[in-house]
Design an enzyme around this catalytic site. Structure first.
Site, PDB file in Angstrom:
ATOM      1  N   ASN A  53       2.673   1.501  -2.286  1.00  0.00           N
ATOM      2  CA  ASN A  53       2.932   0.552  -1.211  1.00  0.00           C
ATOM      3  C   ASN A  53       2.669  -0.867  -1.707  1.00  0.00           C
ATOM      4  O   ASN A  53       1.768  -1.107  -2.520  1.00  0.00           O
ATOM      5  CB  ASN A  53       2.136   0.866   0.061  1.00  0.00           C
ATOM      6  CG  ASN A  53       0.647   1.019  -0.137  1.00  0.00           C
ATOM      7  OD1 ASN A  53       0.190   1.393  -1.202  1.00  0.00           O
ATOM      8  ND2 ASN A  53      -0.114   0.726   0.900  1.00  0.00           N
ATOM      9  N   GLU A  97       6.675   5.520  -0.381  1.00  0.00           N
ATOM     10  CA  GLU A  97       7.808   6.457  -0.418  1.00  0.00           C
ATOM     11  C   GLU A  97       9.127   5.725  -0.631  1.00  0.00           C
ATOM     12  O   GLU A  97       9.972   6.139  -1.419  1.00  0.00           O
ATOM     13  CB  GLU A  97       7.883   7.264   0.887  1.00  0.00           C
ATOM     14  CG  GLU A  97       6.680   8.133   1.156  1.00  0.00           C
ATOM     15  CD  GLU A  97       5.601   7.445   1.978  1.00  0.00           C
ATOM     16  OE1 GLU A  97       5.324   6.257   1.734  1.00  0.00           O
ATOM     17  OE2 GLU A  97       5.036   8.104   2.858  1.00  0.00           O
TER      18      GLU A  97
HETATM   19  N1  THU Z   1       2.002   3.426   4.024  1.00  0.00           N
HETATM   20  C1  THU Z   1       2.694   4.027   3.018  1.00  0.00           C
HETATM   21  O1  THU Z   1       2.863   3.469   1.928  1.00  0.00           O
HETATM   22  N2  THU Z   1       3.174   5.263   3.255  1.00  0.00           N
HETATM   23  C2  THU Z   1       2.962   6.003   4.378  1.00  0.00           C
HETATM   24  O2  THU Z   1       3.432   7.118   4.475  1.00  0.00           O
HETATM   25  C3  THU Z   1       2.158   5.434   5.470  1.00  0.00           C
HETATM   26  C4  THU Z   1       1.826   4.004   5.335  1.00  0.00           C
HETATM   27  C5  THU Z   1       1.410   2.117   3.755  1.00  0.00           C
HETATM   28  C6  THU Z   1       2.014   0.942   4.453  1.00  0.00           C
HETATM   29  C7  THU Z   1       0.857  -0.022   4.483  1.00  0.00           C
HETATM   30  O3  THU Z   1       0.787  -0.714   3.247  1.00  0.00           O
HETATM   31  C8  THU Z   1      -0.377   0.869   4.570  1.00  0.00           C
HETATM   32  O4  THU Z   1       0.046   2.146   4.151  1.00  0.00           O
HETATM   33  C9  THU Z   1      -0.979   0.959   5.959  1.00  0.00           C
HETATM   34  O5  THU Z   1      -0.027   1.268   6.913  1.00  0.00           O
END
Ligand code: THU
Length: 138
Positions: free
Chosen positions: A48, A61
């Site tokens: 992320n 993802e």
């Molecule tokens: N996030 C992801 O990368 N994947 C997920 O499946 C859920 C949420 C990230 C987005 C943000 O940077 C952090 O987790 C909190 O929501």
């Protein structure tokens, strides 16, 4: 629902764990790593990436799938989501839509954590009746 055990997820877990280390999550402190296997067997990864303008955040993802697309992939068979949380992380709604675009209905999505716990879903389980390219007017 059939779960595809053709390919082991172990190599994907390792790659997702490595990507997790590079997550840019200074605002939520919620780091996520992802790894996917393309239909030609290549493993790609993503993490992320948050932004001071919060709404620009992109999940692990979607960055992972984009990485595969950059390398020429149009289909993926497996995706692993790695977090260092006791509660396993399922893909968010936006990511489910993007996953539906690039995986078959029986594609396998697995959430794992540092305790080696895991939970697995098929793409159809995550987003039944998805809006897909076929629904666009021809
Ligand atoms: N996030 C992801 O990368 N994947 C997920 O499946 C859920 C949420 C990230 C987005 C943000 O940077 C952090 O987790 C909190 O929501």
């Amino acid at each position: 629902m059939t779960i595809d055990h053709t390919h082991q997820i172990k190599p994907l877990v390792k790659v997702a764990e490595k990507a997790f280390l590079n997550a840019h999550a200074p605002y939520s402190n919620f780091k996520v790593g992802a790894a996917a296997r393309t239909s030609s067997g290549v493993i790609v990864s993503g993490c992320n990436v948050e932004n001071a303008s919060y709404g620009l955040t992109v999940c692990a993802e979607r960055n992972c799938i984009a990485q595969g697309v950059v390398q020429g992939a149009v289909q993926f068979s497996q995706l692993v989501i790695y977090t260092k949380q006791e509660t396993l992380t399922p893909p968010c709604g936006a990511c489910r839509q993007v996953i539906a675009e690039f995986f078959q209905q029986d594609g396998v999505i697995t959430a794992v954590n540092h305790l080696q716990q895991q939970k697995q879903w098929t793409v159809a389980q995550l987003l039944p009746d998805a809006f897909l390219p076929d629904h666009l007017a021809k």
